[in-house]
Design an enzyme around this catalytic site. Structure first.
Site, mmCIF file in Angstrom:
data_model
loop_
_atom_site.group_PDB
_atom_site.id
_atom_site.type_symbol
_atom_site.label_atom_id
_atom_site.label_comp_id
_atom_site.label_asym_id
_atom_site.label_seq_id
_atom_site.Cartn_x
_atom_site.Cartn_y
_atom_site.Cartn_z
ATOM 1 N N ASN A 37 -0.403 -1.314 9.417
ATOM 2 C CA ASN A 37 -0.864 -0.237 8.762
ATOM 3 C C ASN A 37 -2.547 -0.210 8.826
ATOM 4 O O ASN A 37 -3.041 -0.590 7.938
ATOM 5 C CB ASN A 37 -0.601 -0.450 7.239
ATOM 6 C CG ASN A 37 -0.751 0.999 6.490
ATOM 7 O OD1 ASN A 37 -1.595 1.842 6.895
ATOM 8 N ND2 ASN A 37 -0.752 0.767 5.093
ATOM 9 N N HIS A 72 3.737 3.557 -0.049
ATOM 10 C CA HIS A 72 2.851 2.371 -0.376
ATOM 11 C C HIS A 72 1.893 2.473 -1.672
ATOM 12 O O HIS A 72 1.960 3.612 -2.170
ATOM 13 C CB HIS A 72 1.984 2.676 0.717
ATOM 14 C CG HIS A 72 0.947 1.527 1.178
ATOM 15 N ND1 HIS A 72 -0.088 1.276 0.116
ATOM 16 C CD2 HIS A 72 0.891 0.562 1.792
ATOM 17 C CE1 HIS A 72 -0.741 -0.091 0.399
ATOM 18 N NE2 HIS A 72 -0.128 -0.440 1.647
ATOM 19 N N GLU A 128 5.659 -5.510 -0.806
ATOM 20 C CA GLU A 128 3.953 -5.666 -1.025
ATOM 21 C C GLU A 128 3.646 -5.824 -2.343
ATOM 22 O O GLU A 128 3.458 -4.722 -2.922
ATOM 23 C CB GLU A 128 3.291 -4.374 -0.344
ATOM 24 C CG GLU A 128 3.659 -4.035 1.106
ATOM 25 C CD GLU A 128 2.552 -3.385 1.945
ATOM 26 O OE1 GLU A 128 2.079 -3.880 2.894
ATOM 27 O OE2 GLU A 128 1.903 -2.373 1.242
ATOM 28 N N GLY A 159 -4.980 -6.312 0.125
ATOM 29 C CA GLY A 159 -6.491 -6.304 0.324
ATOM 30 C C GLY A 159 -7.422 -7.317 -0.288
ATOM 31 O O GLY A 159 -8.612 -7.393 -0.410
ATOM 32 N N SER A 163 -2.207 -9.179 2.383
ATOM 33 C CA SER A 163 -3.321 -10.137 2.947
ATOM 34 C C SER A 163 -2.526 -11.155 4.083
ATOM 35 O O SER A 163 -2.858 -12.336 4.093
ATOM 36 C CB SER A 163 -3.801 -11.012 1.898
ATOM 37 O OG SER A 163 -4.649 -10.143 1.036
HETATM 38 P P1 13P Z 1 -3.660 -6.138 3.589
HETATM 39 O O1 13P Z 1 -2.962 -6.736 4.810
HETATM 40 O O2 13P Z 1 -5.095 -5.505 4.025
HETATM 41 O O3 13P Z 1 -3.669 -7.059 2.275
HETATM 42 O O4 13P Z 1 -2.776 -4.806 3.381
HETATM 43 C C1 13P Z 1 -1.399 -4.696 3.312
HETATM 44 C C2 13P Z 1 -0.985 -3.276 3.043
HETATM 45 O O5 13P Z 1 -1.157 -2.662 2.246
HETATM 46 C C3 13P Z 1 -0.072 -2.977 4.228
HETATM 47 O O6 13P Z 1 0.475 -1.907 4.324
#
Ligand code: 13P
Length: 257
Positions: free
Chosen positions: A10, A100, A172, A178, A218
């Protein structure tokens, strides 16, 4: 049951067309064609990058899919700024992310919206990647499973078993996105197992066992292998680590084992 893992990148709101072409080409150059026998891979760039990314992958004859990050459920009309399922299908998108946490949190997307988007995608023969996940407050309250499974039930409302089987669920946890703070494999596995149990209650054991549940938050080349080793984690939805060919490829390699 052996499920084929899915590794989806993504990209969020990153990469101009020029940058997207370079990154897609780098990923394609490093991707061994026979990997697609063992793992499904998808790139989910911003809308404007979808066609350029698809063109690179088609030219290279790589079995790497493209997917969008969002869609609107109406077929056409006066919906300024929106993109339809038909538009994504014409580009050759195989997947589309819906629900999301950034869309839910920043743009007010509701469970009902997620459900409408999933239904529209299924009607257009695209596979929805339905995102669910709890905030830190919910986790601290100890109600993660209830919260996440309620999101799953709402997303699948009115979707029949045959269609549900084509969907992917992505767990998630918002606090892991992030932040560099990954859920432990045990935490991620526990919620993915609860999601599968909910799918079993909604549909059947066979369908729940056949559906893919991804982890996102992450995930990177350092932790992918231990997360993917969990029995109910069937792949990853990767944000930051999907923006570099070397790290994205390393995560794909972890899914081959
Ligand atoms: P990160 O891998 O940057 O934490 O993001 C995860 C995410 O939101 C994928 O949709």
């Amino acid at each position: 049951m052996a499920r084929k893992p899915l590794i989806a990148g993504n990209w969020k709101m990153n990469n101009t067309i020029g940058e997207a072409v370079v990154l897609t080409q780098e990923i394609s150059n490093r991707f061994e064609p026979d990997w697609s026998d063992t793992v499904d891979v998808a790139l989910c760039p911003p809308f404007v990058d979808l066609k350029p990314a698809k063109t690179v992958l088609e030219f290279d004859k790589q079995h790497i899919a493209v997917g969008a990050q969002d869609v609107y459920w109406e077929e056409k009309g006066a919906y300024t700024g929106e993109i339809s399922v038909g538009m994504l299908a014409e580009i050759g998108c195989a997947y589309c992310i819906v629900g999301h946490s950034e869309r839910r949190g920043l743009f007010g997307e509701t469970n009902e919206d997620v459900n409408k988007k999933a239904k529209a995608l299924l009607a257009g023969h695209l596979a929805p990647i339905i995102c669910v996940g709890e905030s830190l407050a919910v986790r601290d309250e100890g109600t993660t499973d209830e919260f996440v499974c309620a999101q799953v039930r709402a997303a699948f409302a009115g979707i029949d078993e045959n269609e549900a089987a084509k969907c992917v669920v992505a767990y998630e946890p918002i606090w892991a996105i992030g932040t560099g703070r990954t859920a432990t494999p045990e935490q991620a596995q526990a919620v993915c197992a609860a999601i599968r149990e909910t799918l079993k209650e909604l549909y059947s054991q066979d369908t729940a066992e056949a559906m893919r549940i991804l982890y996102g938050g992450s995930m990177n080349e350092g932790n992918a292998a231990i997360l993917l080793a969990e029995p109910d984690i069937d792949g990853g939805l990767i944000g930051g680590a999907s923006l570099k060919a070397t790290s994205f490829i390393a995560i794909i390699e972890a899914a081959l084992k």
